[in-house]
Design a protein around this motif. Structure first.
Motif, PDB file in Angstrom:
ATOM      1  N   PRO A   1      -0.843   3.301   4.790  1.00  0.00           N
ATOM      2  CA  PRO A   1      -2.319   3.552   4.266  1.00  0.00           C
ATOM      3  C   PRO A   1      -3.372   2.608   4.161  1.00  0.00           C
ATOM      4  O   PRO A   1      -2.639   1.432   3.856  1.00  0.00           O
ATOM      5  CB  PRO A   1      -1.857   4.315   3.037  1.00  0.00           C
ATOM      6  CG  PRO A   1      -0.748   3.302   2.357  1.00  0.00           C
ATOM      7  CD  PRO A   1      -0.002   3.240   3.779  1.00  0.00           C
TER       8      PRO A   1
ATOM      9  N   ARG B   1       0.833  -1.254   0.080  1.00  0.00           N
ATOM     10  CA  ARG B   1       0.009  -0.067   0.024  1.00  0.00           C
ATOM     11  C   ARG B   1       0.944   1.254  -0.152  1.00  0.00           C
ATOM     12  O   ARG B   1       0.389   2.346  -0.823  1.00  0.00           O
ATOM     13  CB  ARG B   1      -1.056  -0.020   1.141  1.00  0.00           C
ATOM     14  CG  ARG B   1      -1.922  -1.370   1.250  1.00  0.00           C
ATOM     15  CD  ARG B   1      -3.097  -1.160   2.115  1.00  0.00           C
ATOM     16  NE  ARG B   1      -2.486  -0.921   3.713  1.00  0.00           N
ATOM     17  CZ  ARG B   1      -2.533  -1.938   4.543  1.00  0.00           C
ATOM     18  NH1 ARG B   1      -2.460  -3.184   3.984  1.00  0.00           N
ATOM     19  NH2 ARG B   1      -2.242  -1.737   5.861  1.00  0.00           N
ATOM     20  N   LYS B   2       1.947   1.379   0.759  1.00  0.00           N
ATOM     21  CA  LYS B   2       2.936   2.407   0.905  1.00  0.00           C
ATOM     22  C   LYS B   2       3.393   2.500  -0.543  1.00  0.00           C
ATOM     23  O   LYS B   2       3.767   3.824  -1.127  1.00  0.00           O
ATOM     24  CB  LYS B   2       3.786   2.049   1.938  1.00  0.00           C
ATOM     25  CG  LYS B   2       3.478   2.488   3.270  1.00  0.00           C
ATOM     26  CD  LYS B   2       4.647   2.469   4.260  1.00  0.00           C
ATOM     27  CE  LYS B   2       4.322   2.603   5.738  1.00  0.00           C
ATOM     28  NZ  LYS B   2       5.429   2.605   6.699  1.00  0.00           N
TER      29      LYS B   2
ATOM     30  N   ALA C   1      -8.142   4.676   1.774  1.00  0.00           N
ATOM     31  CA  ALA C   1      -7.448   5.925   1.688  1.00  0.00           C
ATOM     32  C   ALA C   1      -6.602   5.774   0.295  1.00  0.00           C
ATOM     33  O   ALA C   1      -6.870   6.746  -0.530  1.00  0.00           O
ATOM     34  CB  ALA C   1      -6.425   6.177   2.609  1.00  0.00           C
ATOM     35  N   LEU C   2      -6.274   4.507  -0.130  1.00  0.00           N
ATOM     36  CA  LEU C   2      -5.533   4.222  -1.333  1.00  0.00           C
ATOM     37  C   LEU C   2      -6.689   4.365  -2.429  1.00  0.00           C
ATOM     38  O   LEU C   2      -6.310   4.990  -3.448  1.00  0.00           O
ATOM     39  CB  LEU C   2      -5.083   2.841  -1.307  1.00  0.00           C
ATOM     40  CG  LEU C   2      -4.236   2.580  -2.497  1.00  0.00           C
ATOM     41  CD1 LEU C   2      -3.015   3.569  -2.976  1.00  0.00           C
ATOM     42  CD2 LEU C   2      -3.501   1.008  -2.108  1.00  0.00           C
TER      43      LEU C   2
ATOM     44  N   MET D   1       1.097   4.055  -2.998  1.00  0.00           N
ATOM     45  CA  MET D   1       0.880   5.519  -2.794  1.00  0.00           C
ATOM     46  C   MET D   1       2.183   6.242  -3.190  1.00  0.00           C
ATOM     47  O   MET D   1       1.955   7.206  -3.947  1.00  0.00           O
ATOM     48  CB  MET D   1       0.778   5.892  -1.090  1.00  0.00           C
ATOM     49  CG  MET D   1      -0.520   5.425  -0.781  1.00  0.00           C
ATOM     50  SD  MET D   1      -1.782   6.631  -1.248  1.00  0.00           S
ATOM     51  CE  MET D   1      -2.943   6.595   0.110  1.00  0.00           C
ATOM     52  N   THR D   2       3.476   5.991  -2.906  1.00  0.00           N
ATOM     53  CA  THR D   2       4.579   6.435  -3.359  1.00  0.00           C
ATOM     54  C   THR D   2       4.745   6.637  -5.107  1.00  0.00           C
ATOM     55  O   THR D   2       5.144   7.643  -5.515  1.00  0.00           O
ATOM     56  CB  THR D   2       5.794   5.775  -2.833  1.00  0.00           C
ATOM     57  OG1 THR D   2       5.859   5.626  -1.415  1.00  0.00           O
ATOM     58  CG2 THR D   2       7.181   6.279  -3.231  1.00  0.00           C
TER      59      THR D   2
ATOM     60  N   PHE E   1      -7.030  10.924  -8.232  1.00  0.00           N
ATOM     61  CA  PHE E   1      -5.736  11.114  -9.028  1.00  0.00           C
ATOM     62  C   PHE E   1      -5.961  11.846 -10.120  1.00  0.00           C
ATOM     63  O   PHE E   1      -6.851  12.003 -11.094  1.00  0.00           O
ATOM     64  CB  PHE E   1      -5.134   9.741  -9.428  1.00  0.00           C
ATOM     65  CG  PHE E   1      -3.848   9.957  -9.652  1.00  0.00           C
ATOM     66  CD1 PHE E   1      -2.866  10.040  -8.705  1.00  0.00           C
ATOM     67  CD2 PHE E   1      -3.250   9.903 -11.062  1.00  0.00           C
ATOM     68  CE1 PHE E   1      -1.409  10.078  -9.015  1.00  0.00           C
ATOM     69  CE2 PHE E   1      -2.001   9.802 -11.300  1.00  0.00           C
ATOM     70  CZ  PHE E   1      -0.943   9.909 -10.261  1.00  0.00           C
TER      71      PHE E   1
ATOM     72  N   LEU F   1       2.314   6.625  -7.020  1.00  0.00           N
ATOM     73  CA  LEU F   1       1.467   7.465  -7.516  1.00  0.00           C
ATOM     74  C   LEU F   1       1.706   8.874  -7.462  1.00  0.00           C
ATOM     75  O   LEU F   1       1.639   9.785  -8.188  1.00  0.00           O
ATOM     76  CB  LEU F   1      -0.122   7.463  -6.933  1.00  0.00           C
ATOM     77  CG  LEU F   1      -0.818   6.005  -7.149  1.00  0.00           C
ATOM     78  CD1 LEU F   1      -2.118   5.928  -6.393  1.00  0.00           C
ATOM     79  CD2 LEU F   1      -1.447   6.111  -8.556  1.00  0.00           C
ATOM     80  N   ASP F   2       2.435   9.065  -6.114  1.00  0.00           N
ATOM     81  CA  ASP F   2       3.132  10.458  -5.883  1.00  0.00           C
ATOM     82  C   ASP F   2       4.073  10.742  -6.893  1.00  0.00           C
ATOM     83  O   ASP F   2       3.942  12.050  -7.729  1.00  0.00           O
ATOM     84  CB  ASP F   2       3.704  10.703  -4.481  1.00  0.00           C
ATOM     85  CG  ASP F   2       2.761  10.763  -3.603  1.00  0.00           C
ATOM     86  OD1 ASP F   2       1.560  10.748  -3.742  1.00  0.00           O
ATOM     87  OD2 ASP F   2       3.166  10.205  -2.384  1.00  0.00           O
TER      88      ASP F   2
ATOM     89  N   ARG G   1      -7.379   7.902  -3.126  1.00  0.00           N
ATOM     90  CA  ARG G   1      -6.293   8.533  -4.046  1.00  0.00           C
ATOM     91  C   ARG G   1      -5.949   8.114  -5.553  1.00  0.00           C
ATOM     92  O   ARG G   1      -6.021   9.187  -6.329  1.00  0.00           O
ATOM     93  CB  ARG G   1      -4.853   7.805  -3.152  1.00  0.00           C
ATOM     94  CG  ARG G   1      -3.617   8.394  -4.138  1.00  0.00           C
ATOM     95  CD  ARG G   1      -3.360   9.795  -3.932  1.00  0.00           C
ATOM     96  NE  ARG G   1      -2.050  10.260  -4.269  1.00  0.00           N
ATOM     97  CZ  ARG G   1      -1.617  11.122  -5.133  1.00  0.00           C
ATOM     98  NH1 ARG G   1      -2.801  11.785  -5.754  1.00  0.00           N
ATOM     99  NH2 ARG G   1      -0.443  11.580  -5.372  1.00  0.00           N
TER     100      ARG G   1
END
Length: 670
Positions: free
Chosen positions: A75, A31-32, A79-80, A35-36, A87, A38-39, A83
């Motif tokens: 996360p 999950r992290k 939350a994911l 998120m990373t 997006f 996608l950032d 996101r």
């Protein structure tokens, strides 16, 4: 490294792939990582769109059930999903393989979904009592309506993406060779489009408001009164139709948090984790050909199962009349399963074509695994094992059916390392247990092949040590001994059965006498030195408790079991007290089996009772139920009940040791 998210660019499109085979577990690390990634994709001006997954299965799956034992670490999937949905660049989900649970919820949050025809989608977390938590109850019914959405979310099955129930979820279903190109095409088209049609904004599923509400009413009417998970999903799906999207998400999360902490969800989660743990690490090759010696009463059903699963079988029977009777019984067994499709095997091959009857035992020389179904007494076992050990050029593992013998020590010394005792219970209700009796001298090759064989026939293999009663028959014996003790003081056998089925057992203890080897139970009770209770008397008389419950013969046996004792406790026992008494007996016997090292961990006993003896899965098993109720409460009940029968309820020292150290059975699971 497992759980790593890899990102690469294909022109203006970023492709994110989770590397956590085979189940693609959506761990906290994964999950992290998403998120990373996608950032990074958002910050890169050269990237115009994102694809998650590829044609070989890089899309995320479900969260590991063990994570639900505590609040999920950030996360969280919800939350994911938000996101992904919010997006600023289009996100396309590309599904291959099984995408279930939180993974399916992430796919619903994407702008578009592409799948290969072999992909499946579902919500397996419902099998552990958990409703969706990342927006599925709000997005899915908006896409496909209440009927199909509830079917997907409540059955726990993974459905083919091409099935009717999944229609409306996917923007394209294309062959694997073209799937990645199609996903890029859709992603870039969305990047050019002025609007992006998110699932939260769709309304096709609300087109027939009356049918939507009728489906909710039908599901509620068919649900068990105590099934909070079904009630919660129905309420959340109703909220999708009636309330704004954000309010529906809040309600979904509230329901999830409440249910995840419930005893039911904990029990279901424990049952799944326990089964996963005892089945882990099976790597041996599958068995293609098995040999069977000695045709007992259960042989036709077992051979039919092997043939149905695509395993060839050589059956040794030198007597032509017995062989003819077996062949007829096998035909009946296969006919009863005619509606079942063989899971493996050559196309067009019939299950009966995989079975060969031979009068010469040497025909079993080529078998990769041997099954000894001889009678469960030392002389018969020894003779059968001598015959199998003498097969020329055979080093095949030997599974020898037993409920109480150390079969390895009955075999010739040279063969002992490949002889494993086997208890394979057959039931009229779903039961998938296989007890494998492994000794210190058992070779890892024999044990590994035996476990793989059990997996092939859809059994869950548990390891036990040799003892009288192994694990399952010993636990069932304790349950019946406790029931017998209650009958002696005046309780009715039917009331005891009703109390336990009311708790969730598939059958009450006396009804189980029609499912187990009742005479073997009676013989074991005699070996233990217990006075003949009602269960042993029923077994020796050959009665069927369900059919003969009101018969004069049964009432005479009840009178004999009571042996003239006054029925001072005949009135005043509540169903909850009966359940506590019988559960206490199971837990006490479980403590003995652990102390005697018949099983290595309490969770093994939970698997045994859930998968072999109809213990309610929602409770997780007797040792898990002890954790829920509390060892202190059960120990106190044992001390009181021991006045009725010390051999059943006198608390085992292990229970006192656990309480003194402030730990429970779960701490022994490792």
């Amino acid at each position: 490294m497992a759980g790593t998210v890899r990102m690469h660019r294909e022109g203006p499109v970023a492709v994110l792939l989770l590397d956590h085979p085979p189940a693609q577990i959506l761990s906290q690390r994964a999950r992290k990582g998403l998120m990373t990634a996608l950032d990074r994709a958002e910050a890169d001006p050269a990237i115009r769109a994102v694809i998650i997954g590829d044609a070989s299965g890089g899309f995320p799956g479900q969260v590991n059930p063990r994570e639900f034992g505590a609040p999920l670490a950030a996360p969280v999937p919800a939350a994911l999903a938000l996101r992904i949905e919010s997006f600023p660049k289009p996100v396309v989900a590309l599904l291959a393989g099984n995408v279930t649970g939180a993974g399916a919820e992430l796919a619903l949050a994407a702008d578009a979904r592409v799948a290969v025809p072999a992909a499946r989608i579902g919500f397996a977390d419902t099998l552990i009592g958990l409703p969706p938590s990342a927006g599925a109850t709000q997005r899915l019914p908006r896409l496909i309506g209440a009927h199909h959405a509830l079917t997907l979310m409540l059955t726990g099955r993974n459905y083919p993406v091409t099935s009717e129930v999944a229609q409306g979820i996917f923007d394209a279903i294309v062959p694997a060779a073209k799937a990645e190109a199609k996903a890029r095409e859709i992603a870039l088209a969305l990047a050019e489009a002025p609007d992006r049609p998110r699932a939260r904004d769709r309304t096709e599923g609300f087109a027939d408001a009356g049918a939507y509400q009728a489906e909710l009413a039908r599901r509620r009417a068919n649900a068990a009164p105590d099934d909070r998970m079904v009630a919660a999903v129905c309420r959340a799906v109703e909220a999708a139709q009636l309330f704004p999207f954000e309010a529906g998400l809040e309600l979904e999360q509230e329901f999830f948090d409440e249910i995840a902490a419930s005893d039911r969800a904990r029990g279901l989660r424990h049952a799944l984790i326990a089964e996963t743990r005892v089945s882990a690490g099976i790597k041996a090759p599958p068995v293609a050909l098995a040999g069977i010696l000695a045709l007992g009463p259960g042989a036709p059903a077992l051979v039919a199962t092997l043939a149905q699963r695509g395993i060839g079988v050589v059956v040794h029977e030198p007597d032509r009349h017995r062989a003819a009777r077996f062949a007829a019984a096998l035909r009946r067994a296969l006919a009863a399963r005619a509606s079942l499709r063989a899971q493996t095997g050559a196309a067009g091959e019939r299950p009966e074509d995989r079975v060969i009857l031979q009068s010469d035992i040497a025909a079993m020389t080529t078998a990769e695994l041997l099954l000894d179904l001889s009678p469960d007494d030392p002389a018969a076992k020894s003779a059968a094992l001598v015959a199998l050990a003498a097969l020329p050029e055979s080093d095949a593992p030997v599974l020898s059916a037993t409920r109480h013998l150390d079969t390895a020590n009955l075999a010739p010394r040279a063969a002992r390392g490949r002889v494993i005792g086997l208890h394979l219970p057959g039931r009229s209700f779903p039961a998938h247990l296989a007890e494998l009796v492994v000794t210190p001298g058992t070779t890892s090759r024999a044990h590994g092949r035996a476990r793989r064989f059990m997996q092939q026939i859809r059994r869950i293999p548990v390891r036990v040590s040799a003892s009288d009663g192994l694990a399952g028959p010993a636990m069932m014996g304790a349950l019946l001994a406790a029931a017998d003790a209650l009958v002696r003081v005046g309780l009715d056998a039917g009331e005891i059965d009703a109390a336990m089925t009311g708790y969730g057992f598939a059958r009450g203890p006396y009804a189980m006498l029609g499912e187990i080897a009742a005479m073997a139970h009676a013989e074991r009770e005699a070996r233990l030195g217990r006075a003949a209770g009602l269960s042993s008397l029923i077994a020796r008389a050959g009665l069927k408790p369900g059919r003969d419950r009101c018969s004069g013969a049964l009432q005479a046996l009840v009178a004999e079991a009571r042996a003239g004792r006054p029925a001072e406790h005949a009135h005043g026992w509540r169903a909850s007290e009966v359940r506590t008494a019988l559960l206490a007996a199971l837990v006490n016997e479980g403590a003995r089996l652990l102390a005697d090292r018949v099983v290595a961990r309490p969770l093994v006993l939970d698997v045994v009772m859930v998968q072999g003896y109809g213990f309610p899965r929602t409770q997780g098993g007797p040792m898990q139920a002890a954790e829920t109720i509390g060892l202190g409460h059960l120990s106190q009940a044992m001390r009181v009940l021991a006045e009725l029968d010390k051999s059943v309820w006198a608390p085992h020292p292990l229970i006192g040791d656990l309480m003194a150290n402030g730990v429970g059975f779960s701490d022994l699971n490792g």
